[in-house]
Design a protein around this motif. Sequence first.
Motif, PDB file in Angstrom:
ATOM      1  N   VAL A   1      -8.010  -4.259   3.472  1.00 45.08           N
ATOM      2  CA  VAL A   1      -7.803  -3.212   4.178  1.00 45.08           C
ATOM      3  C   VAL A   1      -6.524  -3.508   5.092  1.00 45.08           C
ATOM      4  CG1 VAL A   1      -8.467  -1.640   6.093  1.00 45.08           C
ATOM      5  CG2 VAL A   1     -10.138  -2.375   3.940  1.00 45.08           C
ATOM      6  N   ALA A   2      -6.138  -4.728   5.556  1.00 47.62           N
ATOM      7  CA  ALA A   2      -5.112  -4.738   6.644  1.00 47.62           C
ATOM      8  C   ALA A   2      -3.912  -5.011   5.685  1.00 47.62           C
ATOM      9  CB  ALA A   2      -5.533  -6.049   7.235  1.00 47.62           C
ATOM     10  N   LEU A   3      -3.833  -5.246   4.507  1.00 46.53           N
ATOM     11  CA  LEU A   3      -2.458  -5.681   3.713  1.00 46.53           C
ATOM     12  C   LEU A   3      -1.526  -4.873   3.991  1.00 46.53           C
ATOM     13  CD1 LEU A   3      -2.596  -7.783   1.966  1.00 46.53           C
ATOM     14  CD2 LEU A   3      -3.180  -6.673  -0.068  1.00 46.53           C
ATOM     15  N   PRO A   4      -1.486  -3.323   3.942  1.00 53.24           N
ATOM     16  CA  PRO A   4      -0.593  -2.351   4.104  1.00 53.24           C
ATOM     17  C   PRO A   4       0.344  -2.864   5.536  1.00 53.24           C
ATOM     18  CG  PRO A   4      -2.294  -1.260   3.283  1.00 53.24           C
ATOM     19  CD  PRO A   4      -2.799  -2.554   3.624  1.00 53.24           C
ATOM     20  N   LEU A   5      -0.513  -3.721   6.483  1.00 59.19           N
ATOM     21  CA  LEU A   5       0.269  -3.756   7.840  1.00 59.19           C
ATOM     22  C   LEU A   5       1.517  -4.984   7.572  1.00 59.19           C
ATOM     23  CD1 LEU A   5      -2.516  -4.441  10.237  1.00 59.19           C
ATOM     24  CD2 LEU A   5      -0.775  -2.599  10.323  1.00 59.19           C
ATOM     25  N   VAL A   6       1.093  -6.099   6.633  1.00 56.91           N
ATOM     26  CA  VAL A   6       1.951  -7.006   6.442  1.00 56.91           C
ATOM     27  C   VAL A   6       2.839  -6.941   5.239  1.00 56.91           C
ATOM     28  CG1 VAL A   6       0.765  -8.731   7.650  1.00 56.91           C
ATOM     29  CG2 VAL A   6       0.041  -8.422   5.488  1.00 56.91           C
ATOM     30  N   LEU A   7       2.298  -6.219   4.100  1.00 58.43           N
ATOM     31  CA  LEU A   7       3.375  -6.201   2.995  1.00 58.43           C
ATOM     32  C   LEU A   7       4.557  -5.438   3.404  1.00 58.43           C
ATOM     33  CD1 LEU A   7       1.197  -5.473  -0.096  1.00 58.43           C
ATOM     34  CD2 LEU A   7       2.343  -7.377   0.419  1.00 58.43           C
ATOM     35  N   PRO A   8       5.640  -5.878   2.825  1.00 55.90           N
ATOM     36  CA  PRO A   8       6.933  -5.115   3.012  1.00 55.90           C
ATOM     37  C   PRO A   8       6.663  -3.694   2.490  1.00 55.90           C
ATOM     38  CG  PRO A   8       7.597  -7.147   2.110  1.00 55.90           C
ATOM     39  CD  PRO A   8       5.886  -6.985   2.061  1.00 55.90           C
ATOM     40  N   PRO A   9       7.075  -2.583   3.010  1.00 56.41           N
ATOM     41  CA  PRO A   9       6.894  -1.221   2.425  1.00 56.41           C
ATOM     42  C   PRO A   9       7.343  -1.098   0.945  1.00 56.41           C
ATOM     43  CG  PRO A   9       7.735  -1.167   4.570  1.00 56.41           C
ATOM     44  CD  PRO A   9       7.637  -2.458   4.505  1.00 56.41           C
ATOM     45  N   THR A  10       8.436  -1.619   0.832  1.00 58.16           N
ATOM     46  CA  THR A  10       9.214  -1.808  -0.559  1.00 58.16           C
ATOM     47  C   THR A  10       8.177  -2.322  -1.793  1.00 58.16           C
ATOM     48  OG1 THR A  10      10.245  -3.912  -0.133  1.00 58.16           O
ATOM     49  CG2 THR A  10      11.430  -1.745   0.174  1.00 58.16           C
ATOM     50  N   VAL A  11       7.592  -3.352  -1.228  1.00 58.61           N
ATOM     51  CA  VAL A  11       6.636  -3.887  -2.138  1.00 58.61           C
ATOM     52  C   VAL A  11       5.363  -3.111  -2.387  1.00 58.61           C
ATOM     53  CG1 VAL A  11       4.999  -5.911  -2.639  1.00 58.61           C
ATOM     54  CG2 VAL A  11       6.918  -6.414  -1.570  1.00 58.61           C
ATOM     55  N   LEU A  12       4.567  -2.531  -1.026  1.00 57.25           N
ATOM     56  CA  LEU A  12       3.622  -1.496  -1.283  1.00 57.25           C
ATOM     57  C   LEU A  12       3.989  -0.412  -2.146  1.00 57.25           C
ATOM     58  CD1 LEU A  12       0.818  -1.204  -0.508  1.00 57.25           C
ATOM     59  CD2 LEU A  12       1.692  -0.131   1.565  1.00 57.25           C
ATOM     60  N   GLY A  13       5.522   0.158  -1.793  1.00 52.49           N
ATOM     61  CA  GLY A  13       5.841   1.235  -2.457  1.00 52.49           C
ATOM     62  C   GLY A  13       6.048   0.981  -4.058  1.00 52.49           C
ATOM     63  N   TYR A  14       6.385  -0.352  -4.441  1.00 53.24           N
ATOM     64  CA  TYR A  14       6.665  -0.696  -5.791  1.00 53.24           C
ATOM     65  C   TYR A  14       5.384  -0.593  -6.655  1.00 53.24           C
ATOM     66  CZ  TYR A  14       6.858  -3.652  -9.809  1.00 53.24           C
ATOM     67  OH  TYR A  14       7.011  -4.011 -11.036  1.00 53.24           O
ATOM     68  N   TYR A  15       4.375  -1.263  -5.945  1.00 49.83           N
ATOM     69  CA  TYR A  15       3.051  -1.218  -6.659  1.00 49.83           C
ATOM     70  C   TYR A  15       2.451   0.266  -6.919  1.00 49.83           C
ATOM     71  CZ  TYR A  15       2.559  -6.213  -6.778  1.00 49.83           C
ATOM     72  OH  TYR A  15       2.751  -7.674  -7.169  1.00 49.83           O
ATOM     73  N   LEU A  16       2.847   0.891  -5.863  1.00 48.30           N
ATOM     74  CA  LEU A  16       2.149   2.119  -5.661  1.00 48.30           C
ATOM     75  C   LEU A  16       2.820   3.174  -6.777  1.00 48.30           C
ATOM     76  CD1 LEU A  16       1.828   3.156  -2.199  1.00 48.30           C
ATOM     77  CD2 LEU A  16      -0.044   3.268  -3.504  1.00 48.30           C
ATOM     78  N   LEU A  17       4.078   2.829  -7.039  1.00 43.48           N
ATOM     79  CA  LEU A  17       5.215   3.737  -8.006  1.00 43.48           C
ATOM     80  C   LEU A  17       4.494   3.267  -9.336  1.00 43.48           C
ATOM     81  CD1 LEU A  17       7.300   5.381  -8.208  1.00 43.48           C
ATOM     82  CD2 LEU A  17       8.949   3.473  -8.102  1.00 43.48           C
ATOM     83  N   VAL A  18       4.081   2.043  -9.669  1.00 37.67           N
ATOM     84  CA  VAL A  18       3.676   1.587 -10.725  1.00 37.67           C
ATOM     85  C   VAL A  18       2.309   2.149 -11.109  1.00 37.67           C
ATOM     86  CG1 VAL A  18       2.811  -0.313 -12.220  1.00 37.67           C
ATOM     87  CG2 VAL A  18       4.811  -0.560 -10.793  1.00 37.67           C
ATOM     88  N   ALA A  19       1.531   1.994  -9.974  1.00 33.84           N
ATOM     89  CA  ALA A  19       0.320   2.895 -10.131  1.00 33.84           C
ATOM     90  C   ALA A  19       0.098   4.299 -10.462  1.00 33.84           C
ATOM     91  CB  ALA A  19      -0.790   2.427  -9.075  1.00 33.84           C
TER      92      ALA A  19
END
Lengths: 353, 235
Positions: free
Chosen positions: B46-64
């Motif tokens: 749940v806390a992961l979005p706090l520490v992941l770079p937005p670009t990394v989170l954005g990348y995975y979301l884009l793929v998903a």
Amino acid sequence: MIIQLHGRRHLLDVDLDIDIEEFTSHVLFGPSGSGKTTLLRVLAGLDPLDEGELRVDGKVWTQGSAIKVPARKRDIGLLFQDHALFPNMSVEENVAYGIPRAKRGDKRGIIQWALTQARAQGFTSRPVASLSGGEAQRIAFARALARQPRMLLLDEPLSALDTPTRESLRNDLRLLIHTSGIPTISVTHDRTEALVLADQVVVLINGTVHQIAHPSTVFEQPADAQVAAAVGVETASAGSIVRRTNGLAEVEVEGARVFAPEPSFSTNGVLVCVRAEDIALAKEQSVTSQRNQLMGVVTRISPHGSLMRVDIDAGWNIASFITRTALDELELRQGSTVVAAFKAPSVHLIPHD
Amino acid sequence: MDIDALWLTLRLAALTTVILIALAIPIAAWLAFHRRFYTPVLEAIVALPLVLPPTVLGYYLLVALGSQSPLGQWWTSTFGSPLAFSFNGLLIASVISSLPFAVHPLLTAFTSVPTKLLQASTTLGAGWPRTIVKVALPLSRSGLATSAVLAFAHTVGEFGVILMVGGNIPGQTRTLSIDVYDSVQAFDYSSAASTSAFLLVFSLLVLTTTYTLNYRSSVPRQLASSYPQPVTVIQ
């Protein structure tokens, strides 16, 4: 309602079979840390067991670490030490909280009935946070009653209250339990509370059940040395029976000889118990019905509540409770010579190695 | 300031907040009241979005969410438009990236509700849903308010994930934060300045409101000492 609890939980290790409908009010009595509250929490379904099982009327409620019947389905009313009223609700909302869905149609009536039963009608309009300890405990009692549960569990219901409130609520609580007619198990470490509330006392020491009996039996005839210590028998010393005649036993205890009713057991090693309130003091020996009259020296005089405790070395160290007036009349000081007199039936013998 | 971007941002933040609160209550309740050996793992996720770079989170979301993914394909075949680079895709991304901001204050508030009250509720016959709605939530009102305010504010301030998943489509995915970036890229410093000033004042107001709410706890004052309401702000 037959409760069969055979199991362990932390230091609790009990084999308990009781029918709680046999007596309305059972009291689990024992010193702090004896596992009383743990036992209550296991019954309530708030704690599992480490090992063993709990059956109620033959049905498995808890099996080892698995709670088979969850707390909310056990149909019990649990009263916490410090009420645990919901601070976000009004008094009436608190009382209504546990009313089963099927009975919600008559919610008003049930709330009124429960508040009347708990003698708590006077302060229903006040916010929960402004209630005194005693008032809050009455509301908590009404909340538990409103469910009309099959059994009430009271966890040290008076211990969080100040002394005057505790004393006035103690007698009321006995009445509340008996008028409700719901089988109740209360937990306490207070002997007065146990005496007042109990129809039957279960003595729990170091996690095991030592005695189940009528309160007066537990306090006058403790089953063993640990129960004697737990109920606060002031004098309990090791001795041995030297002669048995005509239903009397002559017992040698430290440097004294006393008479006691002949016990049913045959071993001669005994623990000799006498309660301090059963020992009268006099200046000299006299011809009375008191069979035991020991001459001794006062070693210590100390206050004990409204009474005075006098410790005497009569070859055997014994303690007596007398009033301040009696103390003045006898002109007792430390070092005074005095006669300690008590009847044979006041001496209780427990088998002891 | 771009009014379309403002409107889009507010709509996105409002919807994200509503969805997040609906999700955060059961998630926080589960994490707080159903603690098991694996609970820390769930808390970490749940806390992961706090520490992941937005670009990394954005990348995975884009793929998903992309047209190659099962979700993206299902969405396109059901609704006739792609999920990535759309408002709906942006909404999903916002919900995920702001999840810790909604869950954490509520979780802290839930764990400070006295266990005794929860047990009292259980012994009075209530199941977990009733206990949470009737006891835990009312005693966690300021935690809930903090959750909502932070979820809203964080969505308004989100940049990296939105850029990755939404791109910069006016009226579709161009939010205020993207608008500032876009203005600077186009050397339109006056527009960047006004939008930035708006976001600055807005954020300050939001945080002040949160702290005030936390201070004037919803629990009656006499109880404030026995039932502490935590002040929880993650950033």
